[in-house]
Structures are given as C-alpha cells and as structure tokens.
Design a protein around this motif. Structure first.
Motif, PDB file in Angstrom:
ATOM      1  N   MET A 109     -22.168  18.659  68.359  1.00  0.00           N
ATOM      2  CA  MET A 109     -21.392  17.415  68.286  1.00  0.00           C
ATOM      3  C   MET A 109     -22.072  16.342  69.111  1.00  0.00           C
ATOM      4  SD  MET A 109     -17.385  18.227  68.786  1.00  0.00           S
ATOM      5  CE  MET A 109     -16.634  19.443  67.713  1.00  0.00           C
ATOM      6  N   VAL A 110     -21.858  15.093  68.772  1.00  0.00           N
ATOM      7  CA  VAL A 110     -22.339  14.024  69.645  1.00  0.00           C
ATOM      8  C   VAL A 110     -21.144  13.256  70.216  1.00  0.00           C
ATOM      9  CG1 VAL A 110     -23.848  12.033  69.935  1.00  0.00           C
ATOM     10  CG2 VAL A 110     -24.474  13.806  68.307  1.00  0.00           C
ATOM     11  N   ASP A 111     -20.434  12.525  69.369  1.00  0.00           N
ATOM     12  CA  ASP A 111     -19.364  11.678  69.902  1.00  0.00           C
ATOM     13  C   ASP A 111     -18.020  12.392  69.968  1.00  0.00           C
ATOM     14  OD1 ASP A 111     -19.739  11.257  66.927  1.00  0.00           O
ATOM     15  OD2 ASP A 111     -17.713  10.502  67.253  1.00  0.00           O
ATOM     16  N   ARG A 139     -27.574   8.963  68.706  1.00  0.00           N
ATOM     17  CA  ARG A 139     -28.422   9.739  69.617  1.00  0.00           C
ATOM     18  C   ARG A 139     -29.453   8.831  70.271  1.00  0.00           C
ATOM     19  NH1 ARG A 139     -28.447  15.308  69.472  1.00  0.00           N
ATOM     20  NH2 ARG A 139     -27.081  16.203  67.892  1.00  0.00           N
ATOM     21  N   ASP A 196     -30.901  13.248  78.535  1.00  0.00           N
ATOM     22  CA  ASP A 196     -30.829  14.660  78.135  1.00  0.00           C
ATOM     23  C   ASP A 196     -30.617  14.902  76.647  1.00  0.00           C
ATOM     24  OD1 ASP A 196     -31.120  15.287  80.780  1.00  0.00           O
ATOM     25  OD2 ASP A 196     -28.969  15.520  81.159  1.00  0.00           O
ATOM     26  N   THR A 197     -30.007  13.957  75.951  1.00  0.00           N
ATOM     27  CA  THR A 197     -29.671  14.191  74.545  1.00  0.00           C
ATOM     28  C   THR A 197     -30.941  14.286  73.696  1.00  0.00           C
ATOM     29  OG1 THR A 197     -27.600  13.013  74.829  1.00  0.00           O
ATOM     30  CG2 THR A 197     -28.393  13.261  72.572  1.00  0.00           C
ATOM     31  N   LYS A 207     -19.343  14.327  80.311  1.00  0.00           N
ATOM     32  CA  LYS A 207     -20.720  13.835  80.443  1.00  0.00           C
ATOM     33  C   LYS A 207     -21.031  13.658  81.924  1.00  0.00           C
ATOM     34  CE  LYS A 207     -23.356   9.703  79.260  1.00  0.00           C
ATOM     35  NZ  LYS A 207     -23.008   9.002  80.508  1.00  0.00           N
ATOM     36  N   ASP A 264     -17.979  10.960  82.935  1.00  0.00           N
ATOM     37  CA  ASP A 264     -17.143  10.667  81.771  1.00  0.00           C
ATOM     38  C   ASP A 264     -16.382  11.909  81.335  1.00  0.00           C
ATOM     39  OD1 ASP A 264     -17.994   7.811  80.985  1.00  0.00           O
ATOM     40  OD2 ASP A 264     -19.896   8.847  81.276  1.00  0.00           O
ATOM     41  N   LEU A 269     -15.717   5.508  73.470  1.00  0.00           N
ATOM     42  CA  LEU A 269     -16.972   6.055  73.989  1.00  0.00           C
ATOM     43  C   LEU A 269     -17.089   5.772  75.492  1.00  0.00           C
ATOM     44  CD1 LEU A 269     -19.321   5.099  71.032  1.00  0.00           C
ATOM     45  CD2 LEU A 269     -18.542   7.387  71.640  1.00  0.00           C
ATOM     46  N   HIS A 270     -18.189   6.241  76.088  1.00  0.00           N
ATOM     47  CA  HIS A 270     -18.334   6.075  77.533  1.00  0.00           C
ATOM     48  C   HIS A 270     -18.929   4.726  77.907  1.00  0.00           C
ATOM     49  CE1 HIS A 270     -22.018   8.125  76.083  1.00  0.00           C
ATOM     50  NE2 HIS A 270     -22.611   7.260  76.865  1.00  0.00           N
ATOM     51  N   GLY A 302     -26.759  11.963  81.042  1.00  0.00           N
ATOM     52  CA  GLY A 302     -26.271  13.246  80.530  1.00  0.00           C
ATOM     53  C   GLY A 302     -25.916  13.234  79.052  1.00  0.00           C
ATOM     54  N   GLU A 303     -25.801  14.453  78.519  1.00  0.00           N
ATOM     55  CA  GLU A 303     -25.346  14.626  77.140  1.00  0.00           C
ATOM     56  C   GLU A 303     -23.830  14.630  77.118  1.00  0.00           C
ATOM     57  OE1 GLU A 303     -27.145  17.646  74.140  1.00  0.00           O
ATOM     58  OE2 GLU A 303     -27.666  18.322  76.132  1.00  0.00           O
ATOM     59  N   ARG A 304     -23.265  14.399  75.950  1.00  0.00           N
ATOM     60  CA  ARG A 304     -21.822  14.567  75.781  1.00  0.00           C
ATOM     61  C   ARG A 304     -21.586  16.033  75.402  1.00  0.00           C
ATOM     62  NH1 ARG A 304     -18.977   9.615  74.820  1.00  0.00           N
ATOM     63  NH2 ARG A 304     -17.481  10.688  73.500  1.00  0.00           N
ATOM     64  N   SER A 309     -27.500  20.322  80.318  1.00  0.00           N
ATOM     65  CA  SER A 309     -26.278  19.565  80.578  1.00  0.00           C
ATOM     66  C   SER A 309     -25.188  20.423  81.188  1.00  0.00           C
ATOM     67  CB  SER A 309     -25.799  18.918  79.284  1.00  0.00           C
ATOM     68  OG  SER A 309     -26.816  18.086  78.796  1.00  0.00           O
ATOM     69  N   MET A 327     -27.158   7.304  73.357  1.00  0.00           N
ATOM     70  CA  MET A 327     -27.549   8.419  74.221  1.00  0.00           C
ATOM     71  C   MET A 327     -29.004   8.304  74.683  1.00  0.00           C
ATOM     72  SD  MET A 327     -24.571   9.621  74.074  1.00  0.00           S
ATOM     73  CE  MET A 327     -24.792  10.897  75.318  1.00  0.00           C
ATOM     74  N   ASN A 351     -13.603   5.753  77.652  1.00  0.00           N
ATOM     75  CA  ASN A 351     -13.143   7.139  77.497  1.00  0.00           C
ATOM     76  C   ASN A 351     -11.659   7.258  77.153  1.00  0.00           C
ATOM     77  OD1 ASN A 351     -15.702   8.254  78.120  1.00  0.00           O
ATOM     78  ND2 ASN A 351     -15.285   8.009  80.297  1.00  0.00           N
TER      79      ASN A 351
END
Lengths: 294, 466
Positions: free
Chosen positions: A221-223, B264, B276-277, A37, A84, B173-174, A42-44, A69, B268, B212
């Motif tokens: 995908m997301v996570d 999302r 961006d998502t 990321k 990330d 997660l981040h 940003g997106e993952r 991204s 996100m 992470n």
C-alpha cells in the motif's frame, strides 16, 4: 506528532507499541488499520489495530520489523514521537456490524498466524465485551514466537499450535482446525489473519467443511485511502482495493496466488535497502538474485 | 520592424532538454525582470479585456500587467492575490492557451501575451521579497472546515480567512497541497520552493491545517458540524481514485496507476536516495493516456532512466494535455504512439510485464465529447516490448466522504452534486473542484473554491442575521 506511551519487544521478533492518537481511538473498530510514518523520509506503513482505549485516546499496535521502515519504528522508545499516524482506515470487521443476538448464535473460530494474532485479539476482545464467545487458534513456528496467549485467554477459548510441536499442539493451524472439528467442535464462521500463504491454506480447509471464512489482506500500500491502487486484489473475479474495500474479504473468493505474486514486487529492492541500513553497504552482489553484481 | 517583433512573445528560458532528462529540477526557468518588462510591454490593455473572461478566477490581468510595467511589483502582486491564492502555482500549471491567453487579442495575429509567465514572475518576486497576502476584515469568530488541502481547498480557505473566518483545513495525507504535492512532479512545480511557500502563505492568513485526518473515517462531516462547532464545511477532496482498463494482464507485476507512480515519486520522493519509499521503473515504460497526468508520469519515468512511450488512442490534435507539456515531453525524447490502444498486457511465468499487445485505431464520427471517436482497425494488432506499464486513464472522486455522509447527494459517477454556488444537498455543506466535476484542472478547482467561499460567507451571515 503522536507520542509513544509504551514500546516493548514481545515474543521473538515482534514489537508492541502504545500511541496517543485521540482521533483514531475515538472512532476505530476491530478490523481497521492505521498508517504510520517515521520521519520526513519514512515510508507509509499500514498496521492493523491491535487494541484501543477510547477514553484515554490510545491505540495499540503489534508488528514485526521486516524492513527499513518497520526497523526504524522498532528503535523508537516510550516518550518518542511518531511523525505521522493516520486512521482508522479500511472497513471495520463485518462482525461489528452484525446484531449481537445473531452473533451469539454463530459458532466463531479465529485462526491466527504469527503477527496476525494481534488483530485477531482486537476482534475476539470486542466479541467478548459484547458477550459473544469464540475459539481462537494461535499458530506459530515455534514456542518462542507464540504471542498474546495470556491476553487472548481472557477473552476467548484458546488453542495454541506450533509447527515443531515445541508448545501446545503440533502442526500447522490447518491441522489444528481439522483436529478440533474432528474432536466435535462445530464452526460456521471463521476469521483468519496471518501470512497470505497461511490464509490461502486455511481457506482451502474451511471450504471443505463449508465454513464461511473472512481473511484480512495485507498487500503493498502507499496512501491507504484508495488513491494509488497498489493494493488491488482480485476478489470474486473483480478488482478490489484492500485499503478502502477491505482489508477483510470473503476468503473463498480471494485470488491468493495473484496476491502473493504481487507482494514480491519490491522484495529484492527492500532486502537490499534493509541490509544496507542494518549493516552498511556490505552487500555487493554475488547472490545471483538481486542484480547487484551485474 | 518593431511591429513584426511585437508579434512574437519573449521566449522563456528553459533547462536544456538533454540535461533536464536526467534531473528533477524545474524545466521552465521563467522570465527575469528585463524579459518580464519586455513581454508586459506587449499588452494592449484592452478596454474590454477578454483575458479576464477567460480566467476562471477573473484575475484583473491588464491591471497587474500595467503595475508590472511600472515596476510596481507590490501592486501587481496585490492585484493578482485579490483573485488568486496560488499565483506561483497557476503561473506554472494553468492551461493558459485555452484560458486567458486563448482570449488575448494579440493572439489573433501573432502570439498571445505570455500572461502565465508574467503571473509567475510576479508571484516569484513576491516569494523572494517575502511578501504575503493581505487580510481584509477582522476576525468574525465563525468556524469553517475545509476538507482537502489541494488547490480548491487552499483557495476557499484563503478567501474565507481574508474575510475573517476561523478556518481549519483537514488533509488526509501527511503533507498539505493535495495534487500539487502528490500529483504534479517537482520538475514542473517545485515542492519546497513553490508549493510549501503557497501553503505557508495561506497559513499566514490564519488558516490552520490539520494533516493525517481522513474525513469519513477519522471524523465525519456530521461531527464537524455538531460536535466540533463548525458553521459550514467545504468539501474539496478532489478525484483521487485511479481508473484501470480492465484488460488481461493488468494485475501483473510492473503495472501501476499513474497515481501510484507519481505519489511514490512526488509525495514520497522515491527518486531520492535519502527517502525510504521504493519505486520500480523498468528500462522500457509504456504510459497509457494523453492527459497532463500521462505526460507527468512519462517524463518522470524518463528521468528515472527509462525509454518511454506514450500510447494514446486518439491523434495528436486530441491530446488533452497542455501543449507545453507535450512539447516538453517530445523535446526530452518521449515517443508518442498515437491512434494506438492497449488490448492486453503480456507477462512471463512469474507474472512480470514483458510487453503490451496494442491495436491501431482510426477516428470515426464525433462522440458525446465532440471529439472524433477512435475505432479499432481490425487485424492491426501488434506488440510493444516493455517491462513497466503506467495507466493514466483519469481518476474519479473517492467515495469515502459521500458514503459516510448521510443525505449528501452524488451522481452516477460518484461525484458530489453541487449547484453553481457550491451548495450541496445538505445545509451548511458546500463542495467544489474535482470532487464535484471529476478530474479537471487546478484553476477550475480554484474557481470553485473561490465561489464556495463567497457562498459560505453569505450562508453564515444569513444564519447569524436571523
């Protein structure tokens, strides 16, 4: 923050990047992926691991910028940091869990398409390091897009094929595979990584010859940890999550048509955002596709 | 007159439903000082306070309200934070009606004291005045690893740090916060103003947070205990795996798990142009389910501009969501199709969602949960037109940790088996929250984290006494 040690443009639109990520490098195996990321907003982005150096704690990634991204990622230089970087995610390739003696008896062929050549390299290299031979078919649209050929040759027997015949053999990877079989090559295990449409047709081909085939799926995908279910696929009639159950599956059981339809979900939206990012807000509809003119 | 007035709680100010339906700002504005003091005045300070028994972390409620009445907000905050590491969160998302407020004597004749809103007032006061929690003991030097930075992990880590332990939280997660960040929307629990501050608060106690890191993949529990020198591990990894119905059409484009839709949007920040998502939310959305997550998904879709229906197979009385959420959802214009169950998701030739075939239900005999079992009314199928379906059917624990930790016992629902003290089948490994119980509430997860912190303290003391 994760430091970028090297970043360069590879063949055609593809980029290569070496990133410092000791935790990932300590444990990853071929077949697994990471999520990257860039920036707070940003997106993952899921990216399959191309190579790793356990001692130095470095992960190598090869990717093709296709949206905002990945575009942002490609603008980063050596010395920059990635916000990330998480992994290794997904299951390692089945090959890494198979006894070496058994692997040595197998006749393995990799079928690599486009940027999918990178994760194939990771697996072919691992086999080579464990004394197992393999053949690799590298497919690309045209000569300029053939990637990692020299590196690959050091770890496997390589056959290059281009759609337009500008380099190596001429035709799609499926033709190359059938030609090789006709020339007397015998295979009982195939690993195919590339665009979904290519994996679908490779699977149709290998099914004809009764070759067990593993594919690496790359859905939305997301996570990447099993949380969202966006990456769900139908494999052998059952719902599976690519991020935790995969990304590798028995290619003869994957419902590719469904997977390809699901992949188009954000296409218009992503295209619009990408254009706006690259060129400013120039896109004002008129294409009749995106609804921007309505 | 005064008597009658005392029966009613001081109403809390909220954003107007019409205005808030188009923004993501917090719905409930909370009490101001004057309102809080008036509401605090309603507390009877029972000798045997039932509210405390109703609280999973046993906050000394009469004592903090007494301090509040004296305008000694410092003390009120200290009383709460003795028992809770996340008061600003609990004041907002706890189902108080079934816990502290459900036990309040005032509630027998009239309204219970608005304990949640008072807690929120004190916690918000502490944030505005930059007050932090107290540490009670010097550093012990012993290391504890906490897996997951959700309510359970933060509570356990906070309590252990207060006891002087060197605590590291590992978050997959981040961003730290778990379900508080990815699950509960901004309009119910502001991320920067509240969640980030509560996380900082725990960090101020000396807790380190490493984002992470996926336990089971990046590093295993065994590695933590052997190579990285941790004396104990607490697993508070939650229940993040979404469930689906397994009905035809569920893989179509436009069908999302509530987890995806909310992640999302919340984690996100897809609702903001500067992130961006992407998120796709159609013009007409059907949310399946009746819990808090369903309400969150429905109200998020509404704010993204959709007409929203909630489809739930039981009746209104059985809706598992907090009353306030259902009330808010209705005010905002969400339509409830109760005693209705999906049968099939309808699609066009491109696999886009075009509608949902549903069937009417009626309530039969009570089932194992004690609630009356919904049974389909034969021949009552009908169609609802929609372009987006969000499945909010509950979640299960992620098997990533249990499948990579040898000897860690799980039950048939993949929940980690832990006793009341939080001890698992492995020595030095404790667990609690949704990872053990399956999807439940923030406060129950906090209660488990609190209990485990006590058990871990005892475990480590014993280990080094030997």
């Amino acid at each position: 923050m994760y430091r970028i040690l090297e970043a360069r443009n590879l063949a055609g639109p593809n980029y290569e990047m070496l990133v410092e990520a000791p935790r990932v490098a300590a444990r990853c195996l071929p077949g697994q992926f990471v999520i990257v990321k860039v920036g707070e907003e940003g997106e993952r982005i899921p990216l399959t691991i191309t190579d790793y150096d356990r001692e130095k704690g470095i992960i190598e990634l090869v990717y093709q910028p296709i949206g905002v991204s990945t575009g942002k990622l490609s603008r980063l230089q050596a010395g920059d940091v990635i916000t990330d970087f998480v992994g290794p995610l997904g299951q390692p390739s089945d090959l890494t869990g198979t006894p070496i003696e058994e692997l040595k008896k197998k006749k393995i062929v990799f079928v690599a398409g486009g940027v999918g050549t990178a994760p194939v390299y990771c697996q072919a290299k691992w086999l080579h390091e464990h004394g197992v031979q393999s053949d690799v078919i590298i497919g690309a649209k045209t000569k300029d897009l053939v990637m990692l050929e020299d590196k690959m040759k050091k770890v496997a027997n390589v056959f290059v094929t281009t759609d337009d015949g500008s380099y190596g053999r001429k035709g799609m990877v499926t033709k190359c595979l059938e030609d090789l079989i006709a020339e007397g090559h015998v295979y009982d295990h195939c690993v195919c990584i590339g665009p979904m449409i290519m994996m679908k047709f490779t699977c149709l081909t290998t099914k004809k010859y009764g070759i067990h085939t593993v594919v690496s799926m790359n859905p939305i995908m997301v996570d990447g940890t099993g949380m969202c279910g966006a990456c769900r696929l139908i494999v052998g009639g059952e719902v599976r999550f690519a991020c935790v159950d995969g990304p590798e599956f028995d290619g003869h059981l994957v419902d590719f048509d469904l997977a390809m339809k699901r992949q188009t979900l954000y296409r218009t939206k992503e295209g619009e955002t990408f254009l706006a990012w690259k060129e400013g807000k120039t896109h004002s509809g008129g294409c009749g596709q995106c609804g921007g003119d309505k | 007159m005064a008597e009658i007035k005392g029966l009613k709680r001081v109403p809390v100010r909220e954003q107007d439903p019409k205005v808030r339906a188009a923004n993501f700002d917090e719905v409930c504005l909370g009490y101001n000082e004057e309102e809080a003091l008036e509401e605090a005045g309603r507390c009877l300070h029972c000798k045997n306070p039932k509210c405390v028994q109703g609280c999973p972390v046993s906050i000394n409620i009469p004592e903090f309200i007494a301090a509040l009445k004296q305008k000694d907000y410092d003390k009120a905050y200290d009383v709460i934070s003795e028992s809770s590491s996340l008061p600003a969160v609990c004041g907002r998302v706890c189902p108080q009606e079934t816990q502290c407020e459900g036990q309040c004597i005032r509630g027998i004749k009239g309204d219970a004291v608005s304990i949640g809103k008072l807690e929120r007032f004190v916690a918000d006061w502490a944030k505005e005045n930059d007050r932090h929690m107290k540490c009670y003991r010097g550093r012990s030097g012993h290391k504890v690893a906490v897996i997951g930075s959700g309510p359970s992990g933060l509570t356990c880590a906070g309590d252990l740090a207060k006891q002087g332990y060197d605590v590291t939280i590992f978050e997959a997660l981040h961003k730290a916060g778990g379900v508080l960040v990815y699950g509960i929307p901004e309009f119910r629990l502001p991320k920067d103003k509240i969640v980030a501050k509560e996380v900082e608060n725990v960090q101020c106690l000396g807790v380190k947070i490493e984002t992470n890191v996926i336990i089971g993949r990046s590093v295993t529990i065994e590695d933590l205990l052997t190579q990285e020198g941790f004396d104990a591990v607490y697993i508070g990894s939650g229940a993040g795996l979404p469930m689906f119905m397994n009905i035809p059409g569920e893989q179509a484009k436009g069908v999302f798990s509530a987890n995806e839709f909310l992640t999302r949007n919340n984690l996100m920040k897809a609702y903001r142009d500067d992130f961006d998502t992407p998120i796709i939310c159609g013009k007409k959305v059907v949310v399946v389910g009746g819990g808090n997550v369903a309400m969150d998904a429905a109200r998020t879709a509404l704010r993204l501009g959709a007409e929203v229906h909630v489809v739930y197979r039981r009746s209104e009385a059985e809706l598992p969501a907090r009353k306030e959420e259902v009330h808010h959802a209705k005010e905002e214009g969400i339509q409830f199709d109760l005693l209705t169950n999906p049968v099939e998701i309808l699609t066009d030739d491109q696999d886009n969602v075009t509608g949902m075939k549903v069937i009417r239900m009626e309530l039969g005999e009570p089932d194992a949960s004690g609630r009356r079992r919904p049974v389909p009314v034969e021949g009552s199928e009908f169609e609802i037109a929609c372009d987006t379906v969000i499945m909010a059917l509950g979640t299960r624990p992620n098997p990533l940790i249990s499948s990579t930790t040898e000897g860690l016992e799980t039950n048939r629902k993949k929940c980690i088996v832990a006793d009341e003290a939080g001890a698992t089948s492995l020595p030095g490994v404790f667990a609690g929250g949704d990872a053990v119980t399956g999807a439940a509430t923030v406060i129950l997860a906090m209660g488990a984290g609190k209990q485990a912190a006590k058990s871990i303290d005892e475990y480590i003391r014993k280990k080094y006494a030997e």
